[in-house]
Design a protein around this motif. Structure first.
Motif, PDB file in Angstrom:
ATOM      1  N   GLU A  44       0.825  -1.210   0.000  1.00 54.19           N
ATOM      2  CA  GLU A  44       0.000   0.000   0.000  1.00 54.19           C
ATOM      3  C   GLU A  44       0.860   1.261   0.000  1.00 54.19           C
ATOM      4  OE1 GLU A  44      -2.867  -0.104   3.162  1.00 54.19           O
ATOM      5  OE2 GLU A  44      -3.972  -1.757   2.255  1.00 54.19           O
ATOM      6  N   ILE A  45       1.924   1.255   0.782  1.00 60.80           N
ATOM      7  CA  ILE A  45       2.799   2.430   0.835  1.00 60.80           C
ATOM      8  C   ILE A  45       3.483   2.644  -0.519  1.00 60.80           C
ATOM      9  CG2 ILE A  45       4.868   3.433   1.883  1.00 60.80           C
ATOM     10  CD1 ILE A  45       4.065   1.908   4.468  1.00 60.80           C
ATOM     11  N   VAL A  46       4.018   1.589  -1.098  1.00 61.22           N
ATOM     12  CA  VAL A  46       4.692   1.707  -2.391  1.00 61.22           C
ATOM     13  C   VAL A  46       3.703   2.147  -3.470  1.00 61.22           C
ATOM     14  CG1 VAL A  46       5.892   0.427  -4.222  1.00 61.22           C
ATOM     15  CG2 VAL A  46       6.550   0.110  -1.830  1.00 61.22           C
ATOM     16  N   ASP A  47       2.500   1.585  -3.449  1.00 65.16           N
ATOM     17  CA  ASP A  47       1.484   1.946  -4.447  1.00 65.16           C
ATOM     18  C   ASP A  47       1.131   3.429  -4.392  1.00 65.16           C
ATOM     19  OD1 ASP A  47       1.410  -0.618  -5.424  1.00 65.16           O
ATOM     20  OD2 ASP A  47      -0.475  -1.161  -4.438  1.00 65.16           O
ATOM     21  N   ARG A  48       1.206   4.017  -3.214  1.00 63.50           N
ATOM     22  CA  ARG A  48       0.903   5.448  -3.089  1.00 63.50           C
ATOM     23  C   ARG A  48       1.944   6.303  -3.801  1.00 63.50           C
ATOM     24  NH1 ARG A  48      -1.405   7.204   2.609  1.00 63.50           N
ATOM     25  NH2 ARG A  48      -1.824   9.015   1.324  1.00 63.50           N
ATOM     26  N   PHE A  49       3.146   5.789  -3.972  1.00 60.09           N
ATOM     27  CA  PHE A  49       4.213   6.543  -4.620  1.00 60.09           C
ATOM     28  C   PHE A  49       4.406   6.186  -6.089  1.00 60.09           C
ATOM     29  CE2 PHE A  49       5.543   7.010  -0.176  1.00 60.09           C
ATOM     30  CZ  PHE A  49       5.785   8.377  -0.155  1.00 60.09           C
ATOM     31  N   ILE A  50       3.892   5.065  -6.529  1.00 56.95           N
ATOM     32  CA  ILE A  50       4.210   4.555  -7.870  1.00 56.95           C
ATOM     33  C   ILE A  50       3.838   5.532  -8.982  1.00 56.95           C
ATOM     34  CG2 ILE A  50       2.111   3.222  -8.330  1.00 56.95           C
ATOM     35  CD1 ILE A  50       5.545   1.819  -8.994  1.00 56.95           C
ATOM     36  N   MET A  53      10.227   1.043 -17.795  1.00 56.20           N
ATOM     37  CA  MET A  53       9.768   2.263 -17.135  1.00 56.20           C
ATOM     38  C   MET A  53       9.065   1.936 -15.822  1.00 56.20           C
ATOM     39  SD  MET A  53       8.648   5.105 -19.961  1.00 56.20           S
ATOM     40  CE  MET A  53       7.435   4.142 -20.811  1.00 56.20           C
ATOM     41  N   TYR A  54       8.240   0.867 -15.848  1.00 54.61           N
ATOM     42  CA  TYR A  54       7.554   0.455 -14.615  1.00 54.61           C
ATOM     43  C   TYR A  54       8.572   0.060 -13.546  1.00 54.61           C
ATOM     44  CZ  TYR A  54       4.853  -2.081 -11.210  1.00 54.61           C
ATOM     45  OH  TYR A  54       4.317  -2.509 -10.018  1.00 54.61           O
ATOM     46  N   LYS A  55       9.596  -0.672 -13.946  1.00 54.91           N
ATOM     47  CA  LYS A  55      10.632  -1.083 -12.987  1.00 54.91           C
ATOM     48  C   LYS A  55      11.330   0.126 -12.387  1.00 54.91           C
ATOM     49  CE  LYS A  55      11.507  -5.662 -14.857  1.00 54.91           C
ATOM     50  NZ  LYS A  55      12.432  -6.534 -15.582  1.00 54.91           N
ATOM     51  N   GLU A  56      11.591   1.143 -13.207  1.00 54.54           N
ATOM     52  CA  GLU A  56      12.210   2.378 -12.711  1.00 54.54           C
ATOM     53  C   GLU A  56      11.274   3.098 -11.737  1.00 54.54           C
ATOM     54  OE1 GLU A  56      15.261   3.882 -13.141  1.00 54.54           O
ATOM     55  OE2 GLU A  56      15.854   1.974 -14.019  1.00 54.54           O
ATOM     56  N   GLN A  57       9.981   3.161 -12.091  1.00 52.10           N
ATOM     57  CA  GLN A  57       8.998   3.787 -11.197  1.00 52.10           C
ATOM     58  C   GLN A  57       8.896   3.018  -9.888  1.00 52.10           C
ATOM     59  OE1 GLN A  57       5.693   3.923 -14.116  1.00 52.10           O
ATOM     60  NE2 GLN A  57       5.368   5.989 -13.304  1.00 52.10           N
ATOM     61  N   LEU A  58       8.883   1.697  -9.977  1.00 49.85           N
ATOM     62  CA  LEU A  58       8.800   0.862  -8.785  1.00 49.85           C
ATOM     63  C   LEU A  58      10.016   1.089  -7.888  1.00 49.85           C
ATOM     64  CD1 LEU A  58       7.390  -1.336  -7.122  1.00 49.85           C
ATOM     65  CD2 LEU A  58       8.566  -3.036  -8.539  1.00 49.85           C
ATOM     66  N   HIS A  59      11.187   1.152  -8.491  1.00 47.69           N
ATOM     67  CA  HIS A  59      12.412   1.388  -7.727  1.00 47.69           C
ATOM     68  C   HIS A  59      12.336   2.729  -6.988  1.00 47.69           C
ATOM     69  CE1 HIS A  59      16.635   1.280  -6.644  1.00 47.69           C
ATOM     70  NE2 HIS A  59      16.758   2.495  -7.148  1.00 47.69           N
ATOM     71  N   SER A  60      11.905   3.769  -7.679  1.00 47.77           N
ATOM     72  CA  SER A  60      11.779   5.092  -7.053  1.00 47.77           C
ATOM     73  C   SER A  60      10.711   5.089  -5.961  1.00 47.77           C
ATOM     74  CB  SER A  60      11.429   6.150  -8.104  1.00 47.77           C
ATOM     75  OG  SER A  60      12.483   6.315  -9.005  1.00 47.77           O
ATOM     76  N   ALA A  61       9.596   4.431  -6.225  1.00 45.67           N
ATOM     77  CA  ALA A  61       8.513   4.363  -5.242  1.00 45.67           C
ATOM     78  C   ALA A  61       8.962   3.619  -3.987  1.00 45.67           C
ATOM     79  CB  ALA A  61       7.280   3.689  -5.852  1.00 45.67           C
ATOM     80  N   LYS A  62       9.732   2.549  -4.168  1.00 40.08           N
ATOM     81  CA  LYS A  62      10.252   1.802  -3.021  1.00 40.08           C
ATOM     82  C   LYS A  62      11.199   2.665  -2.201  1.00 40.08           C
ATOM     83  CE  LYS A  62      11.753  -2.391  -3.765  1.00 40.08           C
ATOM     84  NZ  LYS A  62      12.318  -3.603  -4.398  1.00 40.08           N
ATOM     85  N   ARG A  63      12.049   3.440  -2.875  1.00 37.25           N
ATOM     86  CA  ARG A  63      12.964   4.324  -2.153  1.00 37.25           C
ATOM     87  C   ARG A  63      12.187   5.352  -1.337  1.00 37.25           C
ATOM     88  NH1 ARG A  63      16.579   6.628  -6.489  1.00 37.25           N
ATOM     89  NH2 ARG A  63      17.122   8.065  -4.827  1.00 37.25           N
ATOM     90  N   CYS A  64      11.142   5.927  -1.925  1.00 38.19           N
ATOM     91  CA  CYS A  64      10.309   6.898  -1.200  1.00 38.19           C
ATOM     92  C   CYS A  64       9.629   6.242   0.002  1.00 38.19           C
ATOM     93  CB  CYS A  64       9.248   7.491  -2.127  1.00 38.19           C
ATOM     94  SG  CYS A  64       9.907   8.565  -3.406  1.00 38.19           S
ATOM     95  N   ALA A  65       9.088   5.060  -0.208  1.00 41.22           N
ATOM     96  CA  ALA A  65       8.414   4.346   0.880  1.00 41.22           C
ATOM     97  C   ALA A  65       9.378   4.017   2.010  1.00 41.22           C
ATOM     98  CB  ALA A  65       7.752   3.078   0.334  1.00 41.22           C
ATOM     99  N   LEU A  66      10.580   3.603   1.662  1.00 40.84           N
ATOM    100  CA  LEU A  66      11.581   3.289   2.686  1.00 40.84           C
ATOM    101  C   LEU A  66      11.977   4.536   3.476  1.00 40.84           C
ATOM    102  CD1 LEU A  66      13.814   0.762   0.748  1.00 40.84           C
ATOM    103  CD2 LEU A  66      12.437   0.285   2.785  1.00 40.84           C
TER     104      LEU A  66
END
Length: 72
Positions: A9-15, A30-43
């Motif tokens: 849920e946290i990662v999805d909010r940033f994706i 592109m999705y993988k790059e977005q996911l990587h950035s979203a995970k960094r934000c969530a962390l």
């Protein structure tokens, strides 16, 4: 709520707010790059929350969420 669900849920909010504007990448890349950035934000969010004085059970749960974010 389980840690894995909270992590997703946290990662999805940033994706969708972490755009990838590299036109040379495929949609999957592109999705993988977005996911990587979203995970960094969530962390970062989880790390910031951990700095507050929380009950031990909250800290343990947030550490589990952090691990689940890394696994995504």
């Amino acid at each position: 709520m389980k840690a894995k669900v909270a992590a997703k849920e946290i990662v999805d909010r940033f994706i969708n707010i972490t755009p990838c504007n590299d036109n040379e990448l495929s949609e999957d890349e592109m999705y993988k790059e977005q996911l990587h950035s979203a995970k960094r934000c969530a962390l970062i969010c989880v790390d910031e929350i951990l700095y507050f004085d929380l009950r031990l059970s909250d800290i343990e749960f947030l550490k589990e969420v952090e691990q689940e974010i890394i696994k995504l």
